[in-house]
Design a protein around this motif. Structure first.
Motif, PDB file in Angstrom:
ATOM      1  N   ASP A  92       0.823  -1.214   0.000  1.00  0.00           N
ATOM      2  CA  ASP A  92       0.000   0.000   0.000  1.00  0.00           C
ATOM      3  C   ASP A  92       0.855   1.261   0.000  1.00  0.00           C
ATOM      4  OD1 ASP A  92      -2.860  -0.283  -0.175  1.00  0.00           O
ATOM      5  OD2 ASP A  92      -2.697  -1.578   1.584  1.00  0.00           O
ATOM      6  N   ASP A  93       1.964   1.221   0.716  1.00  0.00           N
ATOM      7  CA  ASP A  93       2.878   2.374   0.684  1.00  0.00           C
ATOM      8  C   ASP A  93       3.377   2.607  -0.744  1.00  0.00           C
ATOM      9  OD1 ASP A  93       2.691   2.528   3.455  1.00  0.00           O
ATOM     10  OD2 ASP A  93       4.574   1.445   3.809  1.00  0.00           O
ATOM     11  N   ILE A  94       3.731   1.515  -1.410  1.00  0.00           N
ATOM     12  CA  ILE A  94       4.296   1.642  -2.764  1.00  0.00           C
ATOM     13  C   ILE A  94       3.257   2.228  -3.721  1.00  0.00           C
ATOM     14  CG2 ILE A  94       5.232   0.346  -4.726  1.00  0.00           C
ATOM     15  CD1 ILE A  94       6.462  -1.612  -2.671  1.00  0.00           C
ATOM     16  N   TRP A  95       2.015   1.777  -3.594  1.00  0.00           N
ATOM     17  CA  TRP A  95       0.952   2.407  -4.393  1.00  0.00           C
ATOM     18  C   TRP A  95       0.890   3.899  -4.080  1.00  0.00           C
ATOM     19  CZ3 TRP A  95      -3.116   0.475  -7.733  1.00  0.00           C
ATOM     20  CH2 TRP A  95      -4.062   1.443  -8.072  1.00  0.00           C
ATOM     21  N   ASP A  96       0.912   4.233  -2.791  1.00  0.00           N
ATOM     22  CA  ASP A  96       0.782   5.644  -2.407  1.00  0.00           C
ATOM     23  C   ASP A  96       1.914   6.504  -2.965  1.00  0.00           C
ATOM     24  OD1 ASP A  96      -1.557   5.139  -1.079  1.00  0.00           O
ATOM     25  OD2 ASP A  96      -0.790   5.556   0.929  1.00  0.00           O
ATOM     26  N   ILE A  97       3.141   6.017  -2.839  1.00  0.00           N
ATOM     27  CA  ILE A  97       4.277   6.800  -3.353  1.00  0.00           C
ATOM     28  C   ILE A  97       4.060   7.087  -4.840  1.00  0.00           C
ATOM     29  CG2 ILE A  97       6.766   6.812  -3.799  1.00  0.00           C
ATOM     30  CD1 ILE A  97       7.039   4.780  -1.451  1.00  0.00           C
ATOM     31  N   GLY A  98       3.744   6.019  -5.576  1.00  0.00           N
ATOM     32  CA  GLY A  98       3.547   6.187  -7.010  1.00  0.00           C
ATOM     33  C   GLY A  98       2.331   7.028  -7.347  1.00  0.00           C
ATOM     34  N   ALA A  99       1.263   6.841  -6.597  1.00  0.00           N
ATOM     35  CA  ALA A  99       0.028   7.569  -6.904  1.00  0.00           C
ATOM     36  C   ALA A  99       0.186   9.062  -6.612  1.00  0.00           C
ATOM     37  CB  ALA A  99      -1.139   6.980  -6.105  1.00  0.00           C
ATOM     38  N   ILE A 100       0.925   9.393  -5.568  1.00  0.00           N
ATOM     39  CA  ILE A 100       1.164  10.819  -5.280  1.00  0.00           C
ATOM     40  C   ILE A 100       2.012  11.432  -6.399  1.00  0.00           C
ATOM     41  CG2 ILE A 100       2.260  12.446  -3.691  1.00  0.00           C
ATOM     42  CD1 ILE A 100       1.516  10.410  -1.421  1.00  0.00           C
ATOM     43  N   ALA A 101       3.047  10.714  -6.796  1.00  0.00           N
ATOM     44  CA  ALA A 101       3.882  11.220  -7.906  1.00  0.00           C
ATOM     45  C   ALA A 101       3.043  11.389  -9.172  1.00  0.00           C
ATOM     46  CB  ALA A 101       5.052  10.272  -8.155  1.00  0.00           C
ATOM     47  N   ALA A 102       2.160  10.433  -9.423  1.00  0.00           N
ATOM     48  CA  ALA A 102       1.312  10.499 -10.624  1.00  0.00           C
ATOM     49  C   ALA A 102       0.300  11.635 -10.512  1.00  0.00           C
ATOM     50  CB  ALA A 102       0.587   9.165 -10.822  1.00  0.00           C
ATOM     51  N   PHE A 103      -0.287  11.786  -9.327  1.00  0.00           N
ATOM     52  CA  PHE A 103      -1.289  12.840  -9.142  1.00  0.00           C
ATOM     53  C   PHE A 103      -0.665  14.227  -9.354  1.00  0.00           C
ATOM     54  CE2 PHE A 103      -3.666  15.800  -6.387  1.00  0.00           C
ATOM     55  CZ  PHE A 103      -4.936  15.654  -6.942  1.00  0.00           C
ATOM     56  N   PHE A 104       0.554  14.412  -8.874  1.00  0.00           N
ATOM     57  CA  PHE A 104       1.187  15.709  -9.080  1.00  0.00           C
ATOM     58  C   PHE A 104       1.763  15.862 -10.491  1.00  0.00           C
ATOM     59  CE2 PHE A 104       0.197  16.210  -4.738  1.00  0.00           C
ATOM     60  CZ  PHE A 104       0.005  17.577  -4.614  1.00  0.00           C
ATOM     61  N   ALA A 105       1.971  14.764 -11.191  1.00  0.00           N
ATOM     62  CA  ALA A 105       2.262  14.885 -12.633  1.00  0.00           C
ATOM     63  C   ALA A 105       1.114  15.641 -13.298  1.00  0.00           C
ATOM     64  CB  ALA A 105       2.440  13.514 -13.264  1.00  0.00           C
ATOM     65  N   MET A 106      -0.101  15.381 -12.824  1.00  0.00           N
ATOM     66  CA  MET A 106      -1.257  16.140 -13.312  1.00  0.00           C
ATOM     67  C   MET A 106      -1.281  17.546 -12.725  1.00  0.00           C
ATOM     68  SD  MET A 106      -5.344  15.364 -13.074  1.00  0.00           S
ATOM     69  CE  MET A 106      -5.357  15.301 -11.265  1.00  0.00           C
ATOM     70  N   GLY A 107      -1.210  17.638 -11.412  1.00  0.00           N
ATOM     71  CA  GLY A 107      -1.341  18.937 -10.755  1.00  0.00           C
ATOM     72  C   GLY A 107      -0.291  19.938 -11.229  1.00  0.00           C
ATOM     73  N   ASN A 108       0.934  19.468 -11.370  1.00  0.00           N
ATOM     74  CA  ASN A 108       2.005  20.357 -11.844  1.00  0.00           C
ATOM     75  C   ASN A 108       1.686  20.907 -13.234  1.00  0.00           C
ATOM     76  OD1 ASN A 108       4.761  18.265 -10.539  1.00  0.00           O
ATOM     77  ND2 ASN A 108       3.401  19.693  -9.470  1.00  0.00           N
ATOM     78  N   ARG A 109       1.153  20.041 -14.086  1.00  0.00           N
ATOM     79  CA  ARG A 109       0.858  20.486 -15.463  1.00  0.00           C
ATOM     80  C   ARG A 109      -0.317  21.476 -15.479  1.00  0.00           C
ATOM     81  NH1 ARG A 109       3.677  16.073 -15.544  1.00  0.00           N
ATOM     82  NH2 ARG A 109       5.058  15.626 -17.300  1.00  0.00           N
ATOM     83  N   ILE A 110      -1.303  21.246 -14.613  1.00  0.00           N
ATOM     84  CA  ILE A 110      -2.408  22.212 -14.521  1.00  0.00           C
ATOM     85  C   ILE A 110      -1.867  23.558 -14.017  1.00  0.00           C
ATOM     86  CG2 ILE A 110      -4.569  22.768 -13.318  1.00  0.00           C
ATOM     87  CD1 ILE A 110      -5.067  20.563 -15.291  1.00  0.00           C
ATOM     88  N   LEU A 118       1.198  17.951 -26.436  1.00  0.00           N
ATOM     89  CA  LEU A 118       2.496  17.319 -26.174  1.00  0.00           C
ATOM     90  C   LEU A 118       3.424  18.243 -25.407  1.00  0.00           C
ATOM     91  CD1 LEU A 118       2.778  15.364 -29.496  1.00  0.00           C
ATOM     92  CD2 LEU A 118       2.821  14.353 -27.202  1.00  0.00           C
ATOM     93  N   LYS A 119       3.225  19.557 -25.556  1.00  0.00           N
ATOM     94  CA  LYS A 119       4.014  20.487 -24.747  1.00  0.00           C
ATOM     95  C   LYS A 119       3.580  20.401 -23.284  1.00  0.00           C
ATOM     96  CE  LYS A 119       5.922  25.157 -24.916  1.00  0.00           C
ATOM     97  NZ  LYS A 119       5.933  26.457 -25.609  1.00  0.00           N
ATOM     98  N   VAL A 120       2.294  20.309 -23.049  1.00  0.00           N
ATOM     99  CA  VAL A 120       1.809  20.112 -21.679  1.00  0.00           C
ATOM    100  C   VAL A 120       2.373  18.801 -21.125  1.00  0.00           C
ATOM    101  CG1 VAL A 120      -0.226  19.734 -20.232  1.00  0.00           C
ATOM    102  CG2 VAL A 120      -0.294  21.454 -22.061  1.00  0.00           C
ATOM    103  N   CYS A 121       2.411  17.798 -21.967  1.00  0.00           N
ATOM    104  CA  CYS A 121       2.896  16.471 -21.555  1.00  0.00           C
ATOM    105  C   CYS A 121       4.372  16.481 -21.212  1.00  0.00           C
ATOM    106  CB  CYS A 121       2.629  15.497 -22.709  1.00  0.00           C
ATOM    107  SG  CYS A 121       3.317  13.854 -22.533  1.00  0.00           S
ATOM    108  N   LYS A 122       5.177  17.159 -22.026  1.00  0.00           N
ATOM    109  CA  LYS A 122       6.624  17.003 -21.917  1.00  0.00           C
ATOM    110  C   LYS A 122       7.388  18.211 -21.408  1.00  0.00           C
ATOM    111  CE  LYS A 122       7.109  15.347 -26.218  1.00  0.00           C
ATOM    112  NZ  LYS A 122       7.711  14.658 -27.382  1.00  0.00           N
ATOM    113  N   ALA A 123       6.838  19.407 -21.527  1.00  0.00           N
ATOM    114  CA  ALA A 123       7.604  20.598 -21.135  1.00  0.00           C
ATOM    115  C   ALA A 123       6.670  21.704 -20.673  1.00  0.00           C
ATOM    116  CB  ALA A 123       8.469  21.071 -22.302  1.00  0.00           C
ATOM    117  N   SER A 124       5.781  21.356 -19.736  1.00  0.00           N
ATOM    118  CA  SER A 124       4.750  22.323 -19.346  1.00  0.00           C
ATOM    119  C   SER A 124       5.342  23.580 -18.716  1.00  0.00           C
ATOM    120  CB  SER A 124       3.733  21.673 -18.395  1.00  0.00           C
ATOM    121  OG  SER A 124       4.328  21.362 -17.149  1.00  0.00           O
TER     122      SER A 124
END
Lengths: 195, 195, 195, 195, 195, 195
Positions: free
Chosen positions: D154-172, F129-135
């Motif tokens: 469950d920790d491993i899911w969480d680490i990855g899921a947080i990284a993935a969630f902020f992959a979205m948040g950072n781009r927004i 793709l810019k959002v994807c790779k270099a936002s």
């Protein structure tokens, strides 16, 4: 003959330079037969010139530890990674002469993995290139690996410091578009008979 | 409090250092309240230390041309690109103080494109980062662009030379794992009242 | 003298090769004075050897359009981008001879942006390097730009095809660790007097 | 004070927002003293806002497994890799507070390799950054390595899921040029006395 | 139906082609039902066409060693890394047919790490992609690793040579914007009953 | 048939899932004929599952602005850049169906530059793709360029938000090694007659 300008920035006349710098350049000309263009490029800024030379000599002319040829191997490998026209040509010449090997500079510049190197020298250049390209990832394993090849703590500083110093020098040469003297290209390409 | 060692290499005692260096360090301590760890790290090599300081002061303490805050902006932007823990923290502090702006250092370190900068400063940092990351591609267009923003030939040399100098400094700090003094993190974060 | 093996793979004896290949290699030896090691490396696979030579000659020995020196410029630029030890050394020699210019090969190999090139040749190498490194992004703008520099449709094919052909050759040389003959390093470095 | 707009997109008035969102924002303002700009940025899209908050709280406010400080370490490390101005500043503040450590956020943001971290936390961030930057190369070795540091499935899911969630948040945040509130920069920089 | 041109370069009529090439293309049409567009694209240059076909058949139609499906796996993996529209579509079809597997081509093209492959095939593609993307770093460890998976010296040459050959073919297809025939997309997607 | 596990993490039985999720999955199975594996993978975390679905539907099932086919084009282009096996296969199928075009998904996945797209769609995917790779480098020029192609402010948010959302989804699928259902590979590959 290449007739591009020596530098993108103004190149001072010897007559206009501070005496210590002008004297030094005249000394080089007498000894080598020409003044390396990087000196004239750098002399646009006398204070920086003096610091550069002091730093350079501390790292490249040091008698203890690494041989002078080894020091030049580091310069050529990292300068090539930085695509520094001036430094690969000029220090390639110095390396050929110091290593008494007409082939080694080109080999290291193109692909040090394919150069005719001992495992010790391969490890030295691998570390130098890590300092050059990914210094933020250096860790204790790097230091242990170098120690296993017989490099002392002082040697390890030197390898890294030379790579770091040319990280600067390469960028100065690239930003000034410093042109290497034509003489460098051919120096050290013929092995002198030694009898 | 961070209790990691200051450097991967031996850190000399002040008592063992050459007088000129020991005196300089004592002067800094008196003025700033502490000795920046990079000085103790570098003092392992007195000759290189002196050249480093001379070069540093020529570029960072210069009175003409770029302001001192602008010079520190260049340091922070390029040191962040090199992931240099020491320099981003220490020069971030100096930048906050010199720019009298508690936000600018973090903004530049994270993403200079999102920092609250004038077009002139954006162009300055774009060029500095090109020197940092792709100096082999610098061309006349870069120089023209900077001139259009009012940078003189001497300014352009300075921007590039500072970026180049920290290409070296960042690598030395990274290879020594130099630890920034805890004091730096908080310096300049509160805007002084200006009455 | 470099005494590394010529190739990681077995190198056939001339006596064991099919007659057409053995004859061709003897002809080269007579003309050039030695057999380039890549021929011996490739001869491990006679059918591939013949296709390679046929393709090579169609692109490099063609009389119309690009000059032979221009063709070699493309080879050196892209082979350097691929860090191909064999091709940079061997074709660097051929370029020096065909261009009657002892400096050009090293300049192009280190950083073609700093080489002493006409705008036409710079555009030619920019396109060749795009084929080499990012062919998926080639678009109509690239073709228009080349046409503006006077390159015909056939020239544009040739530039790209040479870059593509050496994308293959460089990888074969790298995977076999083909060693360039020592003779190549020094060839064409002295300008012949022309009186 | 930074007077850039909060977002490139229209920022709704609280009065115009659906009640549930307006109430939530008023609650935050009461508790924290200000409304984080990312909430106002995101409120341009109420449906997405609600999903974002639900997802965020599931990952960041979870009580079991990773500590809240560990979760924020992951946010800061990956947001810095994505050069997300908003998230590094805002979550840097939260990390300083949750870890009761005024130095850790800057250390992780600049170079987590140089941060004062346990081997367990280093492994956690190495994996989070792999999810952030090269998730296509994750393999069983990664999972084994994390398990050896005591992380549960469950920790491993969480680490990855947080990284993935902020992959979205950072781009927004990057696409909206969301501006962090000035308050975040200084929060948590002074260690509270703990008596 | 895609009505983009077949190639950026002129496409010759069969009637205008040398007899051997025209005959070969008619033979293909009869057997496959259509002429693959890359043949028409390449036929712009008959001499290069013949060398290309000879080389292609030597590597892809060879009976000994690697199976034909294995050879196509290498083509699809490396062509995808080079973003070659033509080769991924056309050789994806051939791979599906030769491997009698309707899923494998898409899996390898998207992320070979996630494809349903044996360790032997994974090692084969890892090496092929190293030849494709970083041939300058190939070393003895790569050869040992492949030998441990049962690949002979000749197999290792073949894997690398196919990757190298398509380094060329992909670049030719990309520079000509060769359009794959619509027929290829659907070929081999339905598993034939085998009674 | 692929018999790899669906996910690296435990996959819950429908009977063990909360009613709302179990009902939703049964509804999908009835409608589509199978349950997409990503739903079963994600259901390991019911709270995250619900947020994911709410977010997904807000972006992908929206009626105004971008067409549903356009939304799927963005998914396929960015998922391919992230080498996400699951999303390229599953959303490739959906794109073929929604666009009524059996070729477009493969074209976009391999190299959107070579896909048969209008300039408007090319600009849309370039931005995605810019959002994807270099936002971090998105700037006002990007917004102006999209507006010139007729995209409204809401469309621009949607393009970016879909790219950002799949930055998350791709990483979840990659970290779980989610396996796409075999059914997806062939869906939408035959154009339905339209009488």
């Amino acid at each position: 003959m290449d007739d591009h300008p020596i530098s993108r920035f103004p190149v001072p006349d010897l007559a206009d330079l501070p005496d210590d710098i002008a004297d030094m350049l005249r000394g080089v000309q007498e000894k080598v037969g020409f003044i390396p263009n990087i000196f004239l490029t750098y002399a646009y800024r006398p204070v920086e010139f003096r610091a550069f030379i002091a730093y350079h000599d501390a790292l490249l002319e040091k008698q203890e530890g690494l041989t002078k040829a080894e020091r030049e191997m580091i310069v050529v490998a990292t300068s090539s990674a930085n695509h520094c026209h001036y430094c690969v040509i000029a220090h390639g010449a110095i390396l050929r002469i110091r290593a008494k090997d007409p082939l080694i500079a080109d080999q290291i510049a193109i692909n040090h993995n394919r150069a005719n190197l001992s495992p010790r020298h391969m490890a030295m250049l691998d570390y130098a290139l890590k300092v050059c390209k990914a210094s933020e990832t250096i860790d204790e394993e790097d230091f242990k690996g170098l120690a296993e090849h017989g490099f002392s703590q002082d040697d390890i500083w030197d390898i890294g410091a030379i790579a770091a110093f040319f990280a600067m020098g390469n960028r100065i040469a690239n930003m000034t578009a410093a042109r290497p003297n034509d003489e460098f290209y051919g120096m050290g390409r013929v092995i002198q008979t030694r009898d």
